[in-house]
Write a protein that holds these residues in place. Sequence first.
Motif, PDB file in Angstrom:
ATOM      1  N   GLY A  31       0.770  -1.242   0.000  1.00  0.00           N
ATOM      2  CA  GLY A  31       0.000   0.000   0.000  1.00  0.00           C
ATOM      3  C   GLY A  31       0.799   1.289   0.000  1.00  0.00           C
ATOM      4  O   GLY A  31       0.217   2.376   0.016  1.00  0.00           O
ATOM      5  N   ALA A  32       2.124   1.209  -0.003  1.00  0.00           N
ATOM      6  CA  ALA A  32       2.935   2.429  -0.029  1.00  0.00           C
ATOM      7  C   ALA A  32       2.751   3.144  -1.365  1.00  0.00           C
ATOM      8  O   ALA A  32       2.505   2.521  -2.395  1.00  0.00           O
ATOM      9  N   LEU A  33       2.877   4.439  -1.327  1.00  0.00           N
ATOM     10  CA  LEU A  33       2.821   5.266  -2.528  1.00  0.00           C
ATOM     11  C   LEU A  33       4.239   5.429  -3.059  1.00  0.00           C
ATOM     12  O   LEU A  33       5.122   5.916  -2.347  1.00  0.00           O
ATOM     13  N   PRO A  66      -1.049  16.399   3.025  1.00  0.00           N
ATOM     14  CA  PRO A  66      -2.505  16.202   3.086  1.00  0.00           C
ATOM     15  C   PRO A  66      -3.294  17.478   3.381  1.00  0.00           C
ATOM     16  O   PRO A  66      -4.465  17.558   3.042  1.00  0.00           O
ATOM     17  N   GLU A  74      -4.015  10.803  -3.588  1.00  0.00           N
ATOM     18  CA  GLU A  74      -3.349   9.766  -2.793  1.00  0.00           C
ATOM     19  C   GLU A  74      -2.728  10.294  -1.506  1.00  0.00           C
ATOM     20  O   GLU A  74      -2.325   9.509  -0.644  1.00  0.00           O
ATOM     21  N   THR A  76      -3.430  11.045   1.494  1.00  0.00           N
ATOM     22  CA  THR A  76      -4.591  10.821   2.355  1.00  0.00           C
ATOM     23  C   THR A  76      -4.358  11.086   3.835  1.00  0.00           C
ATOM     24  O   THR A  76      -5.313  11.168   4.587  1.00  0.00           O
ATOM     25  N   ASP A  79       0.204   9.692   7.965  1.00  0.00           N
ATOM     26  CA  ASP A  79       0.751   8.375   8.258  1.00  0.00           C
ATOM     27  C   ASP A  79       0.905   7.515   7.004  1.00  0.00           C
ATOM     28  O   ASP A  79       1.305   6.353   7.083  1.00  0.00           O
ATOM     29  N   ARG A  80       0.646   8.058   5.839  1.00  0.00           N
ATOM     30  CA  ARG A  80       0.782   7.317   4.582  1.00  0.00           C
ATOM     31  C   ARG A  80       2.253   7.000   4.327  1.00  0.00           C
ATOM     32  O   ARG A  80       3.113   7.874   4.443  1.00  0.00           O
ATOM     33  N   GLU A  81       2.543   5.754   3.987  1.00  0.00           N
ATOM     34  CA  GLU A  81       3.916   5.394   3.631  1.00  0.00           C
ATOM     35  C   GLU A  81       4.183   5.877   2.204  1.00  0.00           C
ATOM     36  O   GLU A  81       3.426   5.583   1.279  1.00  0.00           O
ATOM     37  N   ILE A  82       5.271   6.628   2.055  1.00  0.00           N
ATOM     38  CA  ILE A  82       5.661   7.186   0.767  1.00  0.00           C
ATOM     39  C   ILE A  82       7.115   6.825   0.520  1.00  0.00           C
ATOM     40  O   ILE A  82       7.976   7.061   1.373  1.00  0.00           O
ATOM     41  N   LEU A 104       5.087  14.045   7.401  1.00  0.00           N
ATOM     42  CA  LEU A 104       4.886  12.745   6.751  1.00  0.00           C
ATOM     43  C   LEU A 104       5.956  11.784   7.286  1.00  0.00           C
ATOM     44  O   LEU A 104       6.964  11.514   6.646  1.00  0.00           O
TER      45      LEU A 104
END
Length: 133
Positions: A31-33, A66, A74, A76, A79-82, A104
Amino acid sequence: MSPGIDALLEQARAGLHRLTPQQTVEAVRGGALLVDTRTEVQRREQGDLPGAVVIDRTVLEWRLDPASAWRIPEATGYDREIVLVCRQGYSSSLAAASLQTLGLRRATDMIGGVDAWLAAGLPTTDRPADVRP
């Protein structure tokens, strides 16, 4: 006197959990971007990465924050993994540290950049790049 780019790079990387190309593939599956910051010329020479979103380094923070009015869909949450990639893994380290400064906390980069991706025998794609202006 300036500490120099090497010290700045070392400081940036000290706060990152950098990924190998194979770990990057696994992170994206989880699910990482994946964000490619290479120039159009570099992407044309090396190929595009499957599933990557292309964002120019000059607008990276605005597209991934965000809270930004100019964010991509994307982006979002903080805590999104990038995972950022560049040609050799230098500018992506500095960019990932900048994203962490924005909050981030799971932003990182890929060790060795696309050069390492190709050396590992990982694929590129013939599909048009997902470029986000």
